[in-house]
Design an enzyme around this catalytic site. Structure first.
Site, PDB file in Angstrom:
ATOM      1  N   LYS A 134       0.862  -1.180   0.000  1.00  0.00           N
ATOM      2  CA  LYS A 134       0.000   0.000   0.000  1.00  0.00           C
ATOM      3  C   LYS A 134       0.903   1.235   0.000  1.00  0.00           C
ATOM      4  O   LYS A 134       1.789   1.346   0.846  1.00  0.00           O
ATOM      5  CB  LYS A 134      -0.903  -0.045   1.246  1.00  0.00           C
ATOM      6  CG  LYS A 134      -2.158   0.756   1.111  1.00  0.00           C
ATOM      7  CD  LYS A 134      -3.235   0.305   2.080  1.00  0.00           C
ATOM      8  CE  LYS A 134      -4.422   1.254   2.015  1.00  0.00           C
ATOM      9  NZ  LYS A 134      -5.581   0.761   2.734  1.00  0.00           N
ATOM     10  N   GLU A 193     -19.951  -5.875   8.851  1.00  0.00           N
ATOM     11  CA  GLU A 193     -20.986  -5.146   9.589  1.00  0.00           C
ATOM     12  C   GLU A 193     -22.035  -6.082  10.173  1.00  0.00           C
ATOM     13  O   GLU A 193     -22.505  -5.881  11.296  1.00  0.00           O
ATOM     14  CB  GLU A 193     -21.653  -4.110   8.671  1.00  0.00           C
ATOM     15  CG  GLU A 193     -20.778  -2.906   8.335  1.00  0.00           C
ATOM     16  CD  GLU A 193     -19.763  -3.170   7.238  1.00  0.00           C
ATOM     17  OE1 GLU A 193     -19.829  -4.247   6.596  1.00  0.00           O
ATOM     18  OE2 GLU A 193     -18.898  -2.303   7.001  1.00  0.00           O
ATOM     19  N   ARG A 237     -25.841  -2.660   5.682  1.00  0.00           N
ATOM     20  CA  ARG A 237     -25.424  -4.051   5.525  1.00  0.00           C
ATOM     21  C   ARG A 237     -25.988  -4.960   6.624  1.00  0.00           C
ATOM     22  O   ARG A 237     -26.075  -6.154   6.463  1.00  0.00           O
ATOM     23  CB  ARG A 237     -23.894  -4.118   5.623  1.00  0.00           C
ATOM     24  CG  ARG A 237     -23.166  -3.731   4.377  1.00  0.00           C
ATOM     25  CD  ARG A 237     -23.099  -4.923   3.472  1.00  0.00           C
ATOM     26  NE  ARG A 237     -22.749  -4.559   2.131  1.00  0.00           N
ATOM     27  CZ  ARG A 237     -21.552  -4.754   1.595  1.00  0.00           C
ATOM     28  NH1 ARG A 237     -20.596  -5.286   2.298  1.00  0.00           N
ATOM     29  NH2 ARG A 237     -21.332  -4.427   0.346  1.00  0.00           N
TER      30      ARG A 237
END
Ligand code: TPP
Length: 633
Positions: free
Chosen positions: A289, A375, A403
């Site tokens: 990243k 979630e 969600r």
């Protein structure tokens, strides 16, 4: 900006396919520098995009896009894809109103195979596309590109489970940088990291590195080192079907990897081979990243999403004293509440920074749970904790709570469990756009039994309502907006207020503005001009029926204001309540219109949706004219 002679010649993927493979590393360098230049000016997602440069080039080089479908998971890493698919010249409009979306969007380009913003959908969508093509005898290929963070979402595994048992040609690329927004969590990342190939690869790297330094001085020694390296690589390939790699194989996928996601030529060669394979394939790619920009490599969390910055110096720390954001108000409140109640536990589905829990995680590591991008699980887990006499606080963005709707109803509300939902980013969120807009929650929460819903109108109210809801022995939700509030002092105590009671902020004459949460402030501005009463209702549920009745009796016109869809939200609650009381008054319900919102500056969007003070005034004046007109008839 450094010159980009190769990239300058590329408008669409077919231009990349005209290049020699040997030119691709240079294209990657140029693309990275273009990305740095453009995101440093516009802001947006950054570190994940730097990590996906080579993968994006390799995919467009090998796959025949747009006929072949590239489905990006979350889509925050799709900037290189946008640059290479006809949108380079519009990168300066990124995330601005009328400009490019920060995520893939069907209506933006034929190269965006699927609209996205929430995670873990790519495998399911790519599978749907692959099956649709198969049923229509189309030769197109489908590729899902999913990060190791997004892979922690259960939906990804539902799709793997489904795809792995189908006779379908699909490729899942697991882009593994060992990071979600913060370091990735859970057993899956540990499993991926435990993979012995990582260790062997590291060994290869360090051996090569050292040998180049030390043996470079000895004639012929580097050849020997190369042979050893090749031997180890051979061992890596042979061990590909060892037990440790069996997770994806056991799901019915042919696993390949891990491979270096920054070696673009090798990636192309592997993809060329995989593209012709039959059946479900999984390619495990290791990336970094922030790759290629040292500051982002050093601090990928800070560079996940950025405001405009100076590439030479990195992110600037604002020197001016800014008011606290609602997220920070929540972050302070939860620390104070935790200090007096050791049953308080905090849960986040992978949003430690965004939800203001960094300090809590440091102070109370045993009471802090990052459950991954999960979630649904976050809410059921909280329900379980509440069954065990704990007091869980689920810190969650409004848009992501969508969600976990069934878990909210089935696991928490029906059992009347004391879970506090601290719902951040309620309302318009600005540049992230429609996929992230928190504008449906009041509607979808209102009908849930047992649930108390509080909507603070400023920072002090936010703290008050958090403390008040936390004390209750039932499910509660405190919903607050993105960003800063009015700048008032939130206080430091844990004072509470009466549940289901609103307050009058300003007494006017004929018109009453019945405002919820963030709309109280613009309502106060409008009220000064039209001499209206302003009520801060504080709660959407239970609604303060006495106050409503009083307002209806004392005023000719009622206007409800909420930063939520007008369909079924707080205004609808007011209408229902008034209808039941038998008291009839003209009511204007103002909120977010029933259409997909845009991305862009928050103030601009508020104005567009009629929720700025000026637009509220205008709509009320026009409405009253029509009311008078119909009265005259
Ligand atoms: C359902 C859902 N929850 C949370 C988020 C917020 N979010 C955006 S990116 C991200 C991390 C994704 O990690 P990964 O897939 O590994 O991609 P990386 O940024 O590391 O490239 C999270 C949690 C989201 N987009 N969707």
């Amino acid at each position: 900006m450094t010159p980009t002679p190769l990239l300058d010649k590329i408008e669409f993927p077919q231009d990349i396919r005209r290049l020699q493979k040997s030119q691709l590393p240079q294209l990657a360098d140029e693309l990275r520098s273009y990305l740095l230049d453009s995101v440093s000016k516009t802001g947006g997602h950054f570190a994940s995009n730097l990590g996906a440069v080579e993968l994006t080039i390799a995919l467009h080089y090998v796959y025949q896009t747009p006929q072949d479908h590239l489905v990006w998971d979350v889509g925050h890493q799709s900037y290189p894809h946008k640059i290479l698919t006809g949108r380079k010249e519009r990168m300066h409009t990124m995330r601005q109103y009328g400009g490019l979306s920060g995520f893939p969007k069907l209506s933006e380009s034929e190269y965006d195979a699927f609209g996205v913003g929430h995670s873990s959908t790519s495998i399911g969508a790519a599978l749907g596309m692959a099956i649709a093509d198969k049923l229509q005898f189309k030769p197109n290929r489908s590729v899902a590109i999913i990060g190791d963070g997004a892979m922690t979402g259960g939906q990804a595994f539902e799709a793997l489970n489904n795809a792995g048992d189908m006779d379908v040609d699909i490729l899942v690329i697991l882009n593994d940088n060992e990071m979600s927004i913060s370091p990735n969590v859970g057993a899956l990342p540990k499993y991926l990291a435990r993979n012995p190939l990582h260790e062997v690869k590291d060994l290869v790297k360090s051996f090569k590195h050292k040998s180049e330094r030390v043996l470079g001085l000895v004639p012929g020694a580097l050849d020997v080192a190369q042979k050893v390296e090749n031997k180890i690589k051979g061992l890596i390939e042979e061990s590909s079907d060892s037990d440790t790699l069996s997770l994806f194989d056991n799901f019915g996928f042919v696993y390949t990897g891990p491979v270096d996601g920054h070696d673009v030529i090798q990636l192309v060669e592997i993809l060329e081979e995989i593209r012709n394979r039959k059946g479900p394939q999984l390619l495990h790619v290791m990336t970094k990243k922030g790759q290629g920009y040292q500051l982002a490599e050093n601090d990928p969390v800070a560079f996940h999403a950025v405001s405009a910055f100076d590439p030479a110096h990195g992110l600037s720390k604002s020197s001016s004293v800014m008011p606290l954001t609602y997220t920070q108000i929540f972050g302070r409140w939860i620390l104070d509440q935790a200090a007096v109640d050791e049953r308080l536990l905090a849960i986040t589905p992978a949003m430690r920074e965004g939800s203001g829990l960094v300090e809590f995680a440091q102070c109370y590591p045993q009471r802090y749970f990052d459950v991954g991008i999960a979630e649904q699980h976050a809410v059921t887990f909280a329900a379980g904790l509440a069954c065990g006499q704990m007091k869980p606080v689920v810190a969650i963005y409004s848009t992501f709570l969508q969600r976990a709707y069934d878990q909210l109803i089935h696991d928490v509300a029906l059992q009347n469990l004391p879970v506090l939902f601290a719902i951040d980013r309620g309302g318009i969120v600005g540049a992230d756009g429609p996929t992230h807009a928190g504008i449906y929650d009041l509607s979808y929460l209102r009908c849930v039994p047992n649930l108390v819903i509080a909507v603070p109108s400023d920072e002090h109210e936010c703290r008050l309502l958090l403390s008040s809801c936390y004390q209750l022995d039932q499910p509660t939700a405190v919903r607050y907006p993105r960003g800063v509030g009015t700048g008032i002092d939130a206080g430091t105590d844990l004072e509470t207020v009466a549940i289901g009671k609103g307050i009058i902020h300003r007494q006017g004459s004929k018109i009453a503005l019945i405002a919820f949460g963030s709309m109280v402030q613009p309502a106060l501005v409008t009220a000064e001009v039209i001499d209206a009463t302003v009520a801060d209702m504080r709660f959407v549920k239970p609604l303060d029926k006495d106050l409503l009745l009083q307002l209806a009796q004392e005023h000719d016109y009622l206007v409800t204001l909420e930063e939520n869809s007008v369909m079924g939200g707080a205004g609808s609650a007011v209408l229902e309540s008034l209808a039941r009381s038998g008291l009839s008054r003209p009511v204007l319900v103002l909120g977010i219109p029933d259409k997909v919102t845009e991305h862009g500056d928050t103030n601009l969007l508020h104005d567009q949706m009629g929720l700025s003070a000026a637009k509220i005034q205008q709509q009320i004046e026009e409405w009253i004219l029509t009311q008078n007109h119909s009265e005259l008839k």
